[in-house]
Every structure is written in C-alpha cells, then in structure tokens.
Motif scaffolding. Sequence first.
Motif, short mmCIF file in Angstrom:
data_model
loop_
_atom_site.label_atom_id
_atom_site.label_comp_id
_atom_site.label_asym_id
_atom_site.label_seq_id
_atom_site.Cartn_x
_atom_site.Cartn_y
_atom_site.Cartn_z
N GLN B 128 0.73 -1.21 -0.08
CA GLN B 128 -0.17 0.15 -0.08
C GLN B 128 0.82 1.27 0.10
O GLN B 128 0.61 2.35 -0.47
N ARG B 131 2.06 2.00 -3.43
CA ARG B 131 1.01 2.50 -4.24
C ARG B 131 0.96 4.02 -3.77
O ARG B 131 0.66 4.91 -4.84
N ASN B 134 3.35 5.81 -5.49
CA ASN B 134 3.02 6.25 -6.92
C ASN B 134 2.19 7.06 -7.24
O ASN B 134 1.99 7.76 -8.23
N THR B 135 1.05 7.15 -6.07
CA THR B 135 0.07 8.56 -6.21
C THR B 135 0.81 9.71 -6.13
O THR B 135 0.29 10.54 -6.75
N ARG B 138 2.47 10.60 -9.50
CA ARG B 138 1.52 11.12 -10.27
C ARG B 138 1.12 12.24 -10.28
O ARG B 138 0.21 13.08 -11.05
N GLU B 140 -0.66 13.37 -6.82
CA GLU B 140 -1.86 13.44 -6.05
C GLU B 140 -1.51 13.11 -4.79
O GLU B 140 -0.81 12.02 -4.61
N TYR B 141 -1.96 13.58 -3.73
CA TYR B 141 -1.88 13.02 -2.33
C TYR B 141 -2.83 11.72 -2.28
O TYR B 141 -3.87 11.93 -3.28
N MET B 142 -3.12 11.05 -1.26
CA MET B 142 -4.05 9.98 -1.26
C MET B 142 -5.43 10.47 -1.27
O MET B 142 -6.21 9.65 -1.98
N PHE B 154 11.70 7.74 -7.98
CA PHE B 154 12.08 6.50 -8.31
C PHE B 154 11.65 5.66 -7.24
O PHE B 154 12.19 5.71 -5.97
N ALA B 178 2.95 -4.33 -9.49
CA ALA B 178 1.89 -3.58 -9.88
C ALA B 178 1.42 -2.41 -9.26
O ALA B 178 1.00 -1.23 -9.78
N ALA B 179 1.90 -2.24 -7.91
CA ALA B 179 1.68 -1.22 -6.90
C ALA B 179 2.54 -0.01 -7.51
O ALA B 179 2.29 1.19 -7.06
N GLY B 180 3.52 -0.29 -8.22
CA GLY B 180 4.47 1.01 -8.82
C GLY B 180 5.94 0.80 -8.62
O GLY B 180 6.59 1.69 -8.75
N LYS B 182 9.64 -0.08 -8.94
CA LYS B 182 10.59 -0.77 -10.10
C LYS B 182 11.64 -1.13 -9.97
O LYS B 182 12.64 -1.43 -10.76
#
Lengths: 132, 313
Positions: B128, B131, B134-135, B138, B140-142, B154, B178-180, B182
């Motif tokens: 979690q 992710r 990753n949010t 992108r 955005e905050y949660m 990264f 899948a959650a981001g 790398k």
Amino acid sequence: MTTFIATIEHVVKGPVWGCQDCGQCVLHSTGMTCPMNCPKTLRNGPCGGVRENGHCEVKPEMKCVWLKAYDRTQDWPLPSTWKAEYNHLRPPVDNRLKGTSSWKNFFTKRDRWTPPGWKNSTDESIASGVEI
Amino acid sequence: MSTMEHKLTNTNEMVFTAEFHSLDGNGLEKAKKYADRMRGWFDGVNATDNTAAHAHASNVATAIAIKQLGLEPIMQIVCRDKNRLAQQADIMGASMFGVENFVALTGDDVTAGDEPEARRVFDLDGPQLVRLMNTIKRGEYMSGRKIDPAPQMFIGAVENPGAPPFEYRVERVAKKYAAGAKFLQLQICYHQDRLERFCAGVKDAGLAGKIAIIPSVVLVKGPRPLNFMHNSVPGIDVPAEQIARVESASDPAEAAYLQTLEFAQHALLQPGVRGLHITDFRNDETLERLMTDLGRVRQISTTEVKDDHAYSA
Ligand code: SF4
C-alpha cells in the motif's frame, strides 16, 4: 439496527475467524483468515520477518497469519472467484469503519470506497510506465 | 532523474547501493565520514528509517544530509512508526531537498527494538505504501488533492527471498510491481538455493526486466554477527555450515570476507538481478576490497577523498 447487526456479526465471526471488527471484511480473499490478527495488521501478505518454522516474528508461538491464509487458499474448497482475489492489492483500511458491520458495509458498498488518490493509481497506469 | 533510475532504465549496467549507517550523536560529522568512505562506489545509499525498531536521526534528515554530502540517497520508509499522513509529509519534505529514490518496507516490529512498549502504527502495509508513493509521483495526495508539480520519484520496495512462504514471495513481488515498484532491494539471504529459486520465480512470472532485483550482502568480521543474525533477527536463517566455515577458519575475518565475496558473485549472476546492496558492519578496508574484487572502479579522483581511513562507528 446498525448496532444490532454489528453485534450479531461480532458474535458469529469473532469466535470462528477471530474477527477484529474492521468493518471491511476481506476473509473470502484470504482463505478465511483474518489479516487483522497479524500483529502488524498487514492486509497484503507476510512481512519479511516470518520465522524459519513459519511462525510469526512478533508472536513466536503463533503461525504467521499469511502462511495460514496461503495454505488455506490453496487447500480449502473455496469458490475460485474468492481464490482469484487472493493476490489483489487490498486498499488501506478505512479507520472510520472500525466497529461497524462489514455485512452492512458490503451491501451498501461502503466497504469498497477508497480515497480518490488511491483509486486513480490504477495498476494499468503504473504498468504502462518505463521498463527497467 | 536519479543515477539509479537512469542506469536501470537506460542502460544495462549493474547498480550498487549501500546501507548508510544510522546517525545518532554528532550525526552530521559522522555522516561526512561515512559519505567520504562510500563516495564514488555507489549509485545510491540507503537512509534508513529507525532500523531494527531503534530510534535514530530520522530518515528524512539522513537522506537530506546524504544528498548535501554529494551522494544519492535512497530514502527508506517503514510502516511501523507513522501513519499515512506523516508518510506523505516525509516524502514531500524529502523531495523538497532533491531526494528522488524511495523505498517502502513494512519494518521490523516494535518488539524487535529497545522500546518494545511503543505503539505500533502500520496504518499502511508495504504494498500500500508503494502505491501511495506512486500516487504522489503522479501528482496527487491520497485524498486526490493535486501536487503541482509532482515530485520526481523513483520507487522501490523490499522483499525477503529467504523467509517462508517461498513461492508466495514471488507473488508479493508481482503485487509490489503492480503497485508501482521499479526496483526491489532484497534482505540478506544466506541460502543460495533460496535466492536462485526466488530469482527464477520472478523470471517465470515475467517480471525479470520489469522490476530490478538488488540482492544484499553483509560484510562481517567473524562468526559473531552471523550467529546474531541467525538467532536474533526474525526472517534471517544462516545455515550451520556457513557459520562453521567462518568459525573454524584459522583467519575468521578473512573467511568471512571470502564468504561475502562468494555470495556477492553468486547473487550477481541470477536472472533479473540488476545490482547489489551492501551492508558494511566491518568498518575496515574490505568495503573497498569487495568493490574492487567485483571489478568496480571508484568514480572519484583521489584528491576528493578527504577521510578514507578505517574508523570505528
Ligand atoms: S510474521 Fe506474519 S503474522 Fe507475524 S507480523 Fe509478519 S506477516 Fe504478520
């Protein structure tokens, strides 16, 4: 009424599944093993501290909740749709639901609410990123 | 783009990372010494987050210090001590100072530390937190509130190939990917067969080349730390023959070094492996020796090395 349902649910699920009343039940996807019994309340699989004998880092006398969940998902005759959900990324707990009835939250779909930022981060948006 | 991200995405080069020592009293002075010792060898160094559930200078402060000392920090964030709000604040705070590499982990339990009476948080779990990172990446905050511009990030995670349930560890990698995530720094694993199985599993799952596997080795001076890890660190099992090999050697320090070198060479050959993470408990010249024996060349002019002597932490 709401409290009544929550009480019934607690009485049924408490002794059998060790229900912790998180209000957003995922038992079906975890081989009927409540992840809230993991001392770290992990909802997405075991931590790195699982002991050599498969017991819990925090409570050495207890089998790791996630080993139990894994074995049961493989071995128990659960619906395949439930088993398929085992590896889904379960969202963070909504702490507002603690103590409420997950049955009710299921029927009202309240338990499927996730914060917008979480929802927007779809697996697809991530997987389409740069390859290593 | 961080050096790690660049090397892993745009080249086939291996990346080398190391664990920065935790900082307590006189932290900045010590950070300088550690940084000088590591300078030129590593693509990133881990700013740890209350390792083994012991309080130290914070991950954010350590990451910023590392950055200001001219190295690239990899900021660890554990789930044990802070809730999601505080974790987001730490990511944003660190990125204000140019920290780009982040790694999410569950974290040892409070009972592993010296303040077992503390409240454990675990508001999010490891995947979690990946992710969430990753949010933020992108923009955005949660909550969905916009971050403009989004920080440069990264994102990585941690996995333990040496702890049961072994097959399931690979499925966890898929989830973190899948959650981001790398890249994936692995916990130390003294069973070569388990590492092989893990890497083969990641490959079979089609993830080799998608998530960079970075196994760990630990430099120790003798059998004592091996026994300690075996007996006191849950999730780490050191086979008796590996301990005996160091214990019964006429020169245990040398035997311990050669063991680490062998594990390093073995790890680097596994499929999907894109680098190595080094934890150095020895504080002697073997860090340099290991890197040299692995064919690395220090990326620095000797005049830049101010204090390259062995020191005691
Ligand atoms: S060992 Fe298993 S049950 Fe114990 S804290 Fe880790 S994941 Fe939870």
